[in-house]
Motif scaffolding. Sequence first.
Motif, mmCIF file in Angstrom:
data_model
loop_
_atom_site.group_PDB
_atom_site.id
_atom_site.type_symbol
_atom_site.label_atom_id
_atom_site.label_comp_id
_atom_site.label_asym_id
_atom_site.label_seq_id
_atom_site.Cartn_x
_atom_site.Cartn_y
_atom_site.Cartn_z
ATOM 1 N N LEU A 181 30.284 38.516 34.358
ATOM 2 C CA LEU A 181 30.706 38.551 35.878
ATOM 3 C C LEU A 181 32.010 37.905 36.035
ATOM 4 C CD1 LEU A 181 29.796 40.404 38.281
ATOM 5 C CD2 LEU A 181 28.811 38.091 39.106
ATOM 6 N N TYR A 182 32.008 36.805 35.529
ATOM 7 C CA TYR A 182 33.118 35.621 35.276
ATOM 8 C C TYR A 182 34.416 36.282 34.707
ATOM 9 C CZ TYR A 182 36.323 31.747 34.139
ATOM 10 O OH TYR A 182 37.251 30.962 34.302
ATOM 11 N N LYS A 183 34.212 36.800 33.346
ATOM 12 C CA LYS A 183 35.261 37.519 32.726
ATOM 13 C C LYS A 183 35.626 38.724 33.343
ATOM 14 C CE LYS A 183 33.892 35.999 28.063
ATOM 15 N NZ LYS A 183 33.032 36.558 26.979
ATOM 16 N N LYS A 184 35.107 39.517 34.281
ATOM 17 C CA LYS A 184 35.486 40.580 34.861
ATOM 18 C C LYS A 184 36.343 40.148 36.054
ATOM 19 C CE LYS A 184 33.859 44.970 36.815
ATOM 20 N NZ LYS A 184 34.971 45.609 36.196
ATOM 21 N N TYR A 185 35.872 39.178 36.613
ATOM 22 C CA TYR A 185 36.724 38.735 38.045
ATOM 23 C C TYR A 185 37.731 37.665 37.913
ATOM 24 C CZ TYR A 185 33.738 42.100 40.795
ATOM 25 O OH TYR A 185 33.061 43.184 41.173
ATOM 26 N N ASN A 186 37.548 36.845 36.890
ATOM 27 C CA ASN A 186 38.561 35.731 36.905
ATOM 28 C C ASN A 186 39.778 35.886 37.139
ATOM 29 O OD1 ASN A 186 39.160 32.813 36.124
ATOM 30 N ND2 ASN A 186 39.803 33.697 34.089
ATOM 31 N N GLU A 187 40.415 36.818 36.434
ATOM 32 C CA GLU A 187 41.933 37.356 36.345
ATOM 33 C C GLU A 187 42.262 37.767 37.941
ATOM 34 O OE1 GLU A 187 44.861 40.599 34.769
ATOM 35 O OE2 GLU A 187 43.504 39.277 33.169
ATOM 36 N N ALA A 188 41.455 38.682 38.603
ATOM 37 C CA ALA A 188 41.607 39.234 39.810
ATOM 38 C C ALA A 188 41.528 38.188 41.036
ATOM 39 C CB ALA A 188 40.738 40.100 40.228
ATOM 40 N N LEU A 189 40.735 37.238 40.821
ATOM 41 C CA LEU A 189 40.491 36.134 41.563
ATOM 42 C C LEU A 189 41.697 34.975 41.627
ATOM 43 C CD1 LEU A 189 36.657 35.396 41.571
ATOM 44 C CD2 LEU A 189 37.827 36.546 43.365
#
Length: 190
Positions: free
Chosen positions: A22-30
């Motif tokens: 989940l972190y890998k999926k959202y890290n860049e967008a956040l």
Amino acid sequence: MSGEQLLWDAVRNSDVKGLEALYKKYNEALYSYGKKFTGDTHLVEDAVQETFISIWKYRERLSVTSMFNLYIFKSFRNHLFRLIKEQQNTSYQEDDLSFSFELGFDARFIEGEEAAILSAQIRQALSRLTSRQREIIWFRFFEGRSFEEIAEIMDMQVRATYKLSARALASLKEIMEGPALLLLLSFLRN
């Protein structure tokens, strides 16, 4: 069931690998979203970290929802605002925070000096909007979020998001004219 829903369920069931995914999926967008509020990369990184620490800490209390991506953005936004407030050692109003983003134009539409002039006019017009107006324009037209999703992330009533969006667009139309307005409106509609 979507892959994202499976990740959310894994986190709720104390699966660390689910949290990592989940972190890998959202890290860049956040991170990208946070940079629109502040240039302090460490502060944005801290807010991202705190968001996922909070998700892990309260994982058992997280509700089963298909709108967990909104929860993640809202949680991140709250963490970031708290960190900004602490860093500035002051109370702030949400409208005091600056939200800015750059537009990228397709070279097929405009080239060279004309592109630079139009881009500067659009940048200037956007800078005259309130921070919340710029944020709603970004969510609505660049992220493709619905008014309901925006309301959830920005902690507003849905009706208020309609009004804020309409006021932002009306302000842009009032501020801009000619080719820059036409270019911006065509860009926002795509």
